[in-house]
Structures are given as structure tokens and as C-alpha cells.
Design a protein around this motif. Structure first.
Motif, PDB file in Angstrom:
ATOM      1  N   LYS A  23       0.835  -1.211   0.000  1.00 33.62           N
ATOM      2  CA  LYS A  23       0.000   0.000   0.000  1.00 33.62           C
ATOM      3  C   LYS A  23       0.866   1.255   0.000  1.00 33.62           C
ATOM      4  N   ALA A  24       1.894   1.275   0.838  1.00 36.33           N
ATOM      5  CA  ALA A  24       2.792   2.434   0.891  1.00 36.33           C
ATOM      6  C   ALA A  24       3.546   2.595  -0.426  1.00 36.33           C
ATOM      7  N   TRP A  25       3.914   1.488  -1.044  1.00 35.98           N
ATOM      8  CA  TRP A  25       4.622   1.565  -2.328  1.00 35.98           C
ATOM      9  C   TRP A  25       3.734   2.212  -3.384  1.00 35.98           C
ATOM     10  N   TYR A  26       2.475   1.780  -3.460  1.00 34.00           N
ATOM     11  CA  TYR A  26       1.558   2.366  -4.440  1.00 34.00           C
ATOM     12  C   TYR A  26       1.298   3.838  -4.135  1.00 34.00           C
ATOM     13  N   ALA A  27       1.146   4.167  -2.850  1.00 36.99           N
ATOM     14  CA  ALA A  27       0.916   5.572  -2.479  1.00 36.99           C
ATOM     15  C   ALA A  27       2.073   6.452  -2.932  1.00 36.99           C
ATOM     16  N   SER A  28       3.293   5.923  -2.814  1.00 38.63           N
ATOM     17  CA  SER A  28       4.465   6.691  -3.232  1.00 38.63           C
ATOM     18  C   SER A  28       4.527   6.877  -4.735  1.00 38.63           C
ATOM     19  N   HIS A  29       3.706   6.107  -5.454  1.00 40.01           N
ATOM     20  CA  HIS A  29       3.658   6.228  -6.912  1.00 40.01           C
ATOM     21  C   HIS A  29       2.317   6.789  -7.387  1.00 40.01           C
ATOM     22  N   HIS A  32      -6.229   4.305  -4.575  1.00 40.40           N
ATOM     23  CA  HIS A  32      -7.355   3.382  -4.399  1.00 40.40           C
ATOM     24  C   HIS A  32      -6.834   1.963  -4.123  1.00 40.40           C
ATOM     25  N   VAL A  33      -6.089   1.860  -3.029  1.00 36.63           N
ATOM     26  CA  VAL A  33      -5.439   0.610  -2.642  1.00 36.63           C
ATOM     27  C   VAL A  33      -5.774   0.321  -1.183  1.00 36.63           C
ATOM     28  N   GLU A  34      -6.095  -0.934  -0.899  1.00 33.84           N
ATOM     29  CA  GLU A  34      -6.384  -1.334   0.476  1.00 33.84           C
ATOM     30  C   GLU A  34      -5.611  -2.609   0.797  1.00 33.84           C
ATOM     31  N   TYR A  35      -4.857  -2.580   1.894  1.00 33.02           N
ATOM     32  CA  TYR A  35      -4.153  -3.769   2.364  1.00 33.02           C
ATOM     33  C   TYR A  35      -5.106  -4.569   3.236  1.00 33.02           C
ATOM     34  N   VAL A  36      -5.390  -5.800   2.814  1.00 31.05           N
ATOM     35  CA  VAL A  36      -6.379  -6.604   3.528  1.00 31.05           C
ATOM     36  C   VAL A  36      -5.732  -7.696   4.389  1.00 31.05           C
ATOM     37  N   GLY A  37      -4.407  -7.758   4.390  1.00 27.46           N
ATOM     38  CA  GLY A  37      -3.735  -8.840   5.095  1.00 27.46           C
ATOM     39  C   GLY A  37      -3.493  -9.997   4.152  1.00 27.46           C
TER      40      GLY A  37
END
Length: 386
Positions: free
Chosen positions: A151-157, A161-166
Motif C-alpha cells: 500500500k505504501a509503495w503504491y501511495a508513493s507512486h 485506491h489501494v487497500e491492504y487486507v492482510g
């Protein structure tokens, strides 16, 4: 009045089939009063879960640039069938599960034709083919990730619209029977060392990797006749490939067993494992069995793909750990000599205990599971109000 929902779900490999089957169960459990109609590309576990298989994904598991090119007509036919089905049945949401070479192209068509698209299990863009991020940004409504750093990687790019679900495997990977029961079932001695061999689920993987594993087992048995080996065969049509490889090997050790649909039992009750790179490396790490990660493809595929890989580690368990918990024997480094040396090292009690502890620490990073349930919650929020 009974609510009816139509969900198109598309998977293309054994691991995606398993993840999708868990997700389907979680969706039905979340809304038991709703009648869910699932259709799409389905493997055996999805079909068992009640998915109408417009396409049977068993045939779509192809690896390698050359192999994919040769199978292109098959992929085009499958894509066309799915597009026709989507157009005719009008699903409330489409869930694409992993399988990025196929599913990202399908996502583009689906979004352009007005469908809501969820991508479950992020393509490993942080590892290679980073340019695909524009496809995620434009054509995917929601990306559900299962690795903690994604999620953090995508946010940095610039993708929000990304959710980490485990991770769906965190609390779902375990042995179903005791070591004594497993050994009694397959004819092994529980007090003697057991080594699990996981040659992969694709035909090409088994053809290239299993012969090296078998030669390794034969060489190791010459040095220690008490060693025992178990080949874990993935569900599907892989048994014929395995039987042929053993027949071709000729001198396979007598203390070799084959199990089907019992991979977790085989790995959990082994002292060490040789595992083909992929989801199985993470599953083995969760089970806590010290492992060596192996992989080999054609020289052409390796030459084409290696420059595109942007990560230090190949194995998922190493990526989670942030260091090389499991040795990686890739391409030219993968041989009976190197594999046997590492497996003998892992059988050393002190080394074995140290690696087990490192795997435990890595496993904790995945959390306590519940990914299928959290993914379900996110997907159901996207369904139109009825």
C-alpha cells in the motif's frame, strides 16, 4: 424478497484459484441471505465453490515469454469468452485475482465498458514491469493487496485506491493431521529426516525443476541412506508430469513418496524443503519449515526477464522477512550439487533451529489473517444499492 447478486471472478493459476475459492466462501458467509451467482475463469477449487466456469483456468497456467507467445490463441479465446459473458450477464462487480498478464488486459476492456473492477492480489510491480502502474491507475477501481509493504509503495507512486487486507494464508496454512498420522498414511518413519520436494504447479516447472530435485534426492541418499523424501503434487493434472519425471529419472530413491492435495501436511512434517519459487515459498515459511528456494526456466526466458527484475530477493518469504532467510538457487545456480549442499546444511540441528526462528519472525509480519473477510467487506461496499 431475496437479493440476487452477480459477481464475475477471474483466476488463472493454482494459487489464484485457491485465493478466489476462499474469497467466494467469505462473501457467501458475509451475506447468507443473498443469492450470489459467480461466473468467470475458474480452477477446480472455484468450481467446487460453485463458480460457473465460462473458462476453465486449469489450461491457462503458462509461464515464460516463449510459452505465453505460443499459447496466445488460447488466451485470446478465453478473453473473448469472458468478455461475451460479462456483456451478456452484466455482473455487479468483477473481481480479477492475480494472473496479471491476462487480467490487466481484461481490466482495461471491462472498465471501458462500464464495469466496476476490483483487482485482488496486486501484481508485483515493485519487483518488475513497473510501467503497468498506469493500467492500475486508469482501469482498476479498487486494488486489494496482501503484502504489508504494498500500500505504501503504491501511495508513493500516486495510486490511492489501494487497500491492504492482510495475507489470506496467514491463518489458513496449517497441517491437518499429526506427523505420526501423516507418516503412517504415506509410509514414512517419523523419527528419520524427511525432505519435502515442491516442483511447482505448472507443466514447464515440473519438467525443468523436478529432474534436478530427483537427482539431488538420489545423490543425498547415497550419502545418507536413512533420508526420506516426499514430493507434494498440487491439485490438478500434475501427477502425470511427476510420474513421467520419476520414470525418466530411472534411479529415484526407494524412500521417495508422492502425495496429492496434501502439500501442507507434507511440508509441515518435513525437516527441510526444496520449494519452487512462488506462493509455495510463503506457505512453507508460514508452516515454519526451513527451505531452499529454487527456480529454472529456459535460457531465452531468463535472458529476457532477468533485466526487468528490480528486487533483491526472488522468494516471497525473503521479501516479507526483508532478508535472505531462505537460500535462493536460481537458473545456473540450481543444480544437484548446490541443492544437496543446502539441504544437508538445513538438516543440521543448530542451523535448522536458527532458520525456524527467522521464519517465525517473518510470519508475524503477516498479521493474524482474515484477508478474505476484509476483502469481502471492501468488495461488498462497491455493489450497487438494490
Amino acid at each position: 424478497m431475496t437479493t440476487k447478486r452477480k459477481i464475475m471472478i477471474v483466476a488463472g493459476e493454482a494459487s489464484g484459484d485457491a485465493h478466489a475459492a476462499r474469497l467466494i466462501k467469505a462473501i457467501r458467509d458475509a451475506e447468507p441471505e443473498t443469492v450470489f451467482q459467480f461466473f468467470g475463469s475458474a480452477g477446480p477449487q472455484m468450481r467446487d465453490a460453485g463458480v460457473d466456469a465460462v473458462v476453465q483456468s486449469d489450461d491457462l497456467s503458462v509461464v515464460g515469454v516463449a510459452e505465453i507467445a505460443g499459447a496466445l490463441p488460447m488466451f485470446l479465446r478465453a478473453s473473448k469468452k469472458l468478455k461475451v459473458a460479462a456483456d451478456e450477464r452484466k455482473p455487479d462487480v468483477v473481481v480479477l485475482v492475480d494472473f496479471p498478464d491476462f487480467n490487466l488486459k481484461l481490466a482495461k476492456w471491462l472498465k471501458k465498458h462500464g464495469f466496476t473492477v476490483v483487482f485482488y492480489i496486486s501484481p508485483q510491480l515493485w519487483a518488475w514491469r513497473k510501467y503497468r502502474i498506469s493500467t492500475i491507475r486508469k482501469y482498476v477501481d479498487l486494488l486489494l493487496t496482501i503484502l504489508p509493504f504494498e500500500k505504501a509503495w503504491y501511495a508513493s507512486h500516486g495510486v490511492g485506491h489501494v487497500e491492504y487486507v492482510g495475507n489470506p494464508l496467514a491463518n489458513e496454512v496449517s497441517a491437518g493431521i499429526s506427523k505420526q498420522e501423516f507418516c503412517d498414511h504415506v509410509g514414512l518413519e517419523p523419527k528419520k529426516s524427511i525432505i519435502a520436494l515442491l516442483p511447482g504447479s505448472r507443466h514447464k516447472e515440473i519438467v525443468r525443476i523436478l529432474p534436478v530435485m530427483l537427482e539431488t534426492a538420489a545423490e543425498m541418499t547415497k550419502k545418507d541412506p536413512e533420508l526420506q523424501f516426499v514430493i507434494a503434487v498440487a491439485r490438478g493434472r500434475n501427477r502425470n508430469d511427476v510420474d513421467k519425471a520419476i520414470l525418466d529419472a530411472g534411479d529415484a530413491p526407494k524412500n521417495l513418496r508422492i502425495v496429492e492435495n496434501e502439500t501442507y501436511n507434507a511440508v509441515a512434517h518435513s525437516d527441510a524443503a526444496a520449494v519452487t519459487s512462488g506462493t509455495a515459498t510463503l506457505e512453507t515459511g508460514i508452516l515454519g519449515t526451513p527451505l531452499v528456494i529454487v527456480y529454472a526456466t529456459s535460457a531465452l526466458n531468463y535472458a529476457l526477464l532477468k533485466p526487468l527484475i528490480a528486487v533483491e530477493h526472488y522468494g516471497l518469504i525473503n521479501l516479507i522477512a526483508g532478508k535472505k532467510v531462505a537460500k535462493e538457487l536460481i537458473q545456473n545456480d540450481f543444480s544437484p550439487a548446490t541443492l544437496s549442499a543446502e539441504l544437508f546444511r538445513l538438516l543440521d540441528p543448530a542451523v535448522n533451529a536458527e532458520v525456524c526462528e527467522e521464519l517465525r519472525i517473518a510470519r508475524e509480519k503477516l498479521g493474524s489473517g482474515g484477508a478474505s473477510q476484509r476483502a469481502t467487506e471492501a468488495i461488498l461496499k462497491l455493489l450497487p444499492i438494490v
